[in-house]
Design an enzyme around this catalytic site. Structure first.
Site, PDB file in Angstrom:
ATOM      1  CB  SER A  34      -0.931  -0.024   1.214  1.00 44.62           C
ATOM      2  OG  SER A  34      -1.922   0.968   1.092  1.00 44.62           O
ATOM      3  CG  ASN A  35      -0.371   4.658  -1.262  1.00 41.05           C
ATOM      4  OD1 ASN A  35      -1.095   5.343  -0.549  1.00 41.05           O
ATOM      5  ND2 ASN A  35      -0.806   4.109  -2.387  1.00 41.05           N
ATOM      6  CG  PHE A  36       3.418   6.499   3.753  1.00 37.37           C
ATOM      7  CD1 PHE A  36       3.414   5.761   4.931  1.00 37.37           C
ATOM      8  CD2 PHE A  36       4.553   6.486   2.960  1.00 37.37           C
ATOM      9  CE1 PHE A  36       4.519   5.035   5.311  1.00 37.37           C
ATOM     10  CE2 PHE A  36       5.672   5.755   3.330  1.00 37.37           C
ATOM     11  CZ  PHE A  36       5.649   5.023   4.519  1.00 37.37           C
TER      12      PHE A  36
ATOM     13  CB  ALA B 239      -2.339   7.382  -3.151  1.00 39.90           C
TER      14      ALA B 239
END
Ligand code: CTP
Length: 404
Positions: free
Chosen positions: A214-216, A281
């Site tokens: 995943s991402n932030f 995102a």
């Protein structure tokens, strides 16, 4: 909770009426104090049975208005003066009684007289027993109030003071603020009749039953855009990945996990949309295979094969119908403007919002952002650092101005 500068220095009167939810108004007042609003509080006599004026005087820093004919002043027009002063009045909580009085044009105490003398938008946040809420007279009163252009923040279903569950709990603080933001918005209803689809948050790409990529992204920018579109009166479709935030009320929220699910959800809904704003995102890659069982350590370095996810925004832009506005984001850590312009062109967007998550006060999970807005007509606007909700307002202003 979204901070915003929209409430700074604005003159807001909070009216408190007599229900058990009156104690919750303290948090609402505190939020507005921290946002720099000028606050005055008025209470009905019943409200003072539930919470003391001293509490609200301490929180607001001003005497609380209670009596139409107070002993300590020679003025009998304080309610009119306060109504003239107010830019907005928020009645939190609003009892069935005050709704009935306002809808019926009755002024028999300080609060009802001020409401009747007001010439600003008023927000009512009803809270009451569920039978009272369902009473057709109460519903008719609410309808009259709405028709007159005022705002209602609907109550929630949940545990009531009576000891059972039902409809009628005061809306949670986030919803009260979301409603107040709409009530005070300078371009309230500027998107009435339009549908805005927004993607928000990260996506998760599973590797096995216990792990994912995943991402932030926190989803804050996307949800701020959803608040903004709601405030402008649009029908909002919010498609979001896994987020820790409370999804807003008053819109269609679709929760997804993976990029492919987000892609499908967008395909299912975008035909209806007049605006598509892609703030999510989206993970560009996913593991080629998702293991059905937990992958065990083998003691040797692990090789992972990734494959590309669909570019949701590019697909939508390619299949857009006439008149649809498509807005993207560009998250860039270097060569920002060059890359953003390329994305604007390659993905055939109307506008792109460029930001750099490495900059101070910008990027994921913080309340502020610093962005540059680029339009396909060549217009470029660089914004100062500001709260994400205020960035959202600027984005809509920009697109409305540049794409009339
Ligand atoms: N986007 C999308 N689907 C993807 C990837 C990105 O819809 N699979 C959207 C994002 O929501 C954003 C825009 O495309 O509005 C640009 O995303 P960004 O991550 O900045 O760029 P990418 O197009 O993914 O290109 P790169 O990662 O090479 O910078």
């Amino acid at each position: 909770m979204f901070p915003t500068d929209l409430f700074r220095d604005r003159k807001i009167v909070v009216g408190v009426t007599g229900g058990i939810a009156a104690y919750k108004v303290c948090e609402f007042i505190r939020y507005l104090v921290t946002r720099g609003s000028q606050l005055r509080v008025m209470m009905t006599r019943s409200a003072t049975e539930f919470i003391t004026p001293l509490t609200l005087e301490t929180l607001s820093g001003h005497p609380v208005y209670r009596e139409l004919f107070p002993q300590d002043t020679f003025s009998a027009t304080q309610h009119v003066n306060l109504a003239d002063w107010a830019e907005t009045i928020a009645v939190v909580p609003a009892t069935a009684n005050i709704l009935g009085k306002f809808a019926g044009g009755i002024a028999d105490d300080f609060v009802s007289s001020t409401l009747l003398a007001a010439h600003c938008p008023i927000l009512f946040a009803p809270a009451m027993n569920h039978h009272m809420w369902e009473n057709p007279f109460v519903q008719q009163n609410l309808e009259r109030i709405r028709q007159a252009g005022h705002e209602i923040c609907p109550p929630e279903y949940g545990f009531l003071a009576e000891g059972y569950e039902g409809m009628g709990r005061l809306a949670r603080l986030e919803y009260l603020i979301q409603s107040l933001y709409r009530t005070m918005h300078p371009a309230r209803d500027s998107l009435q009749g339009k549908t805005v689809l927004i993607t928000a948050g990260p996506t998760r790409e599973p590797l096995d039953p216990v792990r994912y990529f995943s991402n932030f992204s926190s989803g804050k920018m996307g949800l701020a855009l959803a608040w903004e579109a709601f405030a402008r009166g649009a029908r909002v479709i919010l498609i979001h990945g896994p987020i820790q935030l409370t999804p807003p009320f008053g819109m269609e929220c679709v929760a997804v996990e993976t990029a492919r699910q987000m892609h499908q959800a967008v395909l299912d809904h975008y035909q209806d949309a007049d605006w598509v704003i892609s703030a999510a995102a989206v993970a560009d890659f996913r593991p080629k295979r998702t293991a059905e069982e937990k992958i065990k350590k083998s003691g040797t370095p692990m090789q992972l094969e990734l494959e590309a996810n669909p570019d949701i925004l590019a697909t939508v832009a390619k299949e857009r119908r006439a008149g649809q506005l498509i807005i993207g984001f560009a998250v860039e850590t270097h060569d920002g403007e060059k890359n953003a312009r390329r994305k604007l062109q390659e993905k055939s967007l109307d506008a792109i919002v460029l930001n750099n998550p490495l900059e101070k006060g910008a990027g994921f999970a913080v309340d502020t952002n610093r962005v540059t807005l680029l339009h396909r007509n060549g217009t470029r606007v660089e914004l100062d650092i500001m709260y994400k909700l205020d960035v959202a307002r600027k984005i809509f202003d920009f697109v409305l101005e540049q794409s009339p």
